[in-house]
Design an enzyme around this catalytic site. Structure first.
Site, PDB file in Angstrom:
ATOM      1  N   ASP A 196      -0.549  -3.854  -6.006  1.00 30.87           N
ATOM      2  CA  ASP A 196       0.358  -3.007  -6.784  1.00 30.87           C
ATOM      3  C   ASP A 196       1.749  -3.597  -6.568  1.00 30.87           C
ATOM      4  OD1 ASP A 196       1.301  -0.943  -8.362  1.00 30.87           O
ATOM      5  OD2 ASP A 196       1.555   0.395  -6.658  1.00 30.87           O
TER       6      ASP A 196
ATOM      7  N   ARG B 184       7.983   2.706   5.288  1.00 36.82           N
ATOM      8  CA  ARG B 184       7.043   3.112   4.241  1.00 36.82           C
ATOM      9  C   ARG B 184       5.608   3.124   4.779  1.00 36.82           C
ATOM     10  NH1 ARG B 184       7.959   2.832  -1.123  1.00 36.82           N
ATOM     11  NH2 ARG B 184       6.106   1.548  -1.497  1.00 36.82           N
TER      12      ARG B 184
ATOM     13  N   LYS C  79      -3.151   4.412  -3.766  1.00 38.00           N
ATOM     14  CA  LYS C  79      -4.290   3.539  -4.031  1.00 38.00           C
ATOM     15  C   LYS C  79      -5.159   3.376  -2.793  1.00 38.00           C
ATOM     16  CE  LYS C  79      -1.588   1.472  -7.678  1.00 38.00           C
ATOM     17  NZ  LYS C  79      -0.567   2.531  -7.553  1.00 38.00           N
TER      18      LYS C  79
ATOM     19  N   CYS D 110       4.114  -1.359 -12.784  1.00 34.16           N
ATOM     20  CA  CYS D 110       4.512  -0.218 -13.616  1.00 34.16           C
ATOM     21  C   CYS D 110       5.697  -0.635 -14.485  1.00 34.16           C
ATOM     22  CB  CYS D 110       4.828   1.013 -12.773  1.00 34.16           C
ATOM     23  SG  CYS D 110       6.095   0.769 -11.513  1.00 34.16           S
TER      24      CYS D 110
ATOM     25  N   ALA E 163       0.768  -1.242   0.000  1.00 29.98           N
ATOM     26  CA  ALA E 163       0.000   0.000   0.000  1.00 29.98           C
ATOM     27  C   ALA E 163       0.800   1.294   0.000  1.00 29.98           C
ATOM     28  CB  ALA E 163      -0.956   0.012   1.197  1.00 29.98           C
ATOM     29  N   ALA E 164       2.016   1.293   0.547  1.00 28.36           N
ATOM     30  CA  ALA E 164       2.751   2.563   0.670  1.00 28.36           C
ATOM     31  C   ALA E 164       3.122   3.108  -0.713  1.00 28.36           C
ATOM     32  CB  ALA E 164       4.012   2.342   1.509  1.00 28.36           C
ATOM     33  N   PRO E 165       3.117   4.450  -0.856  1.00 30.72           N
ATOM     34  CA  PRO E 165       2.893   5.476   0.170  1.00 30.72           C
ATOM     35  C   PRO E 165       1.431   5.862   0.394  1.00 30.72           C
ATOM     36  CG  PRO E 165       3.558   6.529  -1.856  1.00 30.72           C
ATOM     37  CD  PRO E 165       3.612   5.047  -2.135  1.00 30.72           C
ATOM     38  N   GLY E 166       0.486   5.229  -0.332  1.00 29.14           N
ATOM     39  CA  GLY E 166      -0.909   5.476  -0.010  1.00 29.14           C
ATOM     40  C   GLY E 166      -1.793   5.952  -1.142  1.00 29.14           C
TER      41      GLY E 166
END
Length: 445
Positions: free
Chosen positions: A178, A138, A115, A231, A110-113
């Site tokens: 992610d 993080r 999504k 990505c 999840a970091a940095p937030g």
């Protein structure tokens, strides 16, 4: 600009005659984006405020491009949690994954937030968001962004995916992955990433991706949906990774993704996946695969936390009676001296490394309750009896954010300080002066 030789060879094979256009994209300016916090503001209304020059991001209804040279991170609206700064392509995963109000949602990396804040806003305060990152450092940045957004129904933790799978079998309605990746899609934006690219990195990422997918497959309930994103352009980390997973898990199938915004189909039999190329859209490189688990079942209910004895809550209730206009329903729980309001769907987190459990309301100090920064950010102006609401152009806004004492007439006592109606934090008013209670680590610099 000198791309890694092996990467160049792979991209020529992948893109064919489009490779020259891809190279040309490196000469174009990067794209800057912000995403509106739908818990606090609407996309349309932010546009009318004329704070920045905004143009819509076509694949994200609350997303906008802003102009290079503008500085939305140095603006009071940023400190009010009205938007999140996010690369436009990175808005895709949180927009593509279908979210229903009330869902139990896991953001596993999840970091940095970016999504997590997007998913939390879409839940509209109902259901549960579990935001996890294996790195504690993080995860602390993740926590601040969730608190800044005013998300009340979240749990922030730092655990390996395998440990979470042991606790949350068939628990979540939706999961977003992610995944850690080689970052090829970011080469145009962050040239330094090319230096760390090699075949060993690709192999490491593939192993991590496979393990995360396996853990998340266990945690998703039948009928639930899971979004995998990277990505990078590497087929090994994208289509092949998804192919290996689907071959092992026949209970999962791909769900078609809308390609109307310039996205490309996935490679070969994985046409339902989506690829984003910087020479075809205004954004960086991305890959998306949306999958659904067959069948249907209600999420499993796990043992929850036991609520606090009412006598322990007396200082908070006294504070609420004199400061707030509203009451809260839910389970209150002290962890140490800190009081939290727990999300309705939250199970016990005993034995897990948790940074935040629900909405931190404040701290009990010598029998008195003192409200937290997170509490202020999750309120609205109309929830509090005493408010100091400054217009954007008032110099007291920046002075408050810097931690200074400012003047403001009104009733003595705890006061919610706002800009244009949006909460910034607490102050304690006495004799027309606001003793600053803004979080030390959040101060304007």
């Amino acid at each position: 600009m000198e791309l890694p030789v092996k990467f160049t060879e792979k991209m020529k094979e992948l893109l064919g005659e489009d490779y020259a256009k891809y190279l040309d994209s490196f000469e174009e300016s990067r794209h800057y984006g912000l995403r509106v916090n739908m818990l606090k503001e609407t996309a349309q209304h932010l546009q009318t405020r004329n704070a920045f020059t905004l143009a819509p991001v076509p694949w994200c209804g609350e997303g906008f491009y802003y102009t290079e040279g503008e500085r939305p991170a140095k603006h009071p609206y940023y400190h009010a949690g009205i938007y999140y700064l996010q690369e436009p392509s990175a808005m895709c995963p949180g927009a593509v994954l279908p979210i229903d109000v009330g869902d139990r949602v896991l953001d596993i990396c999840a970091a940095p937030g970016g999504k997590s804040t997007q998913l939390g806003a879409r839940l509209q305060g109902v259901g549960l968001l579990v935001a996890n990152d294996i790195s504690v450092g993080r995860a602390k940045a993740l926590l601040k962004n969730i608190e800044l957004f005013g998300i009340r129904n979240s749990v922030v933790m730092s655990e390996p995916p395998g440990k979470l799978a042991e606790r949350f079998s068939s628990f979540f309605d939706k999961i977003i992955i992610d995944a850690p990746c080689s970052g090829e899609g970011m080469f145009r934006k962050e040239r330094d990433m090319m230096k760390s690219w090699d075949e060993n990195m690709l192999a490491f990422c593939q192993k991590e991706q496979g393990e995360i997918l396996e853990s998340c497959a266990q945690m998703l309930r039948p009928g639930g949906m899971m979004l995998y994103s990277t990505c990078t352009f590497a087929i090994e980390e994208n289509e092949k990774r998804i192919g290996d997973f689907l071959e092992k898990h026949g209970e999962f199938s791909l769900v078609p993704i809308d390609k109307s915004h310039g996205f490309s189909d996935g490679i070969g039999e994985f046409r339902h996946c989506a690829r984003l190329y910087p020479h075809q859209i205004k954004g960086e490189g991305h890959f998306l695969a949306l999958m659904q688990k067959e069948g249907y079942s209600e999420p499993i209910n796990l043992e929850g936390e036991v609520g606090e004895d009412e006598k322990n809550l007396a200082p908070f209730h006294e504070f609420a009676k004199t400061v707030l206009k509203i009451t809260f329903k839910g389970t209150y729980k002290f962890f140490g001296e800190n009081l939290y309001l727990l999300p309705k769907e939250m199970p016990s987190m005993k034995g897990l490394r948790v940074l935040r459990t629900g909405w931190q309301l404040g701290t009990l100090k010598k029998g008195r309750f003192e409200p937290s920064q997170a509490f202020a950010m999750g309120l609205s102006k109309n929830d509090v009896q005493n408010v100091a609401d400054f217009p954007l152009e008032d110099d007291r806004v920046i002075r408050y954010l810097k931690g200074e004492t400012v003047e403001a007439d009104g009733k003595d006592g705890w006061t919610l300080v706002c800009v244009d109606g949006f909460p910034l934090g607490w102050a304690k008013r006495q004799g027309g002066r606001l003793k600053n209670k803004y979080a030390v680590g959040w101060k304007w610099e």
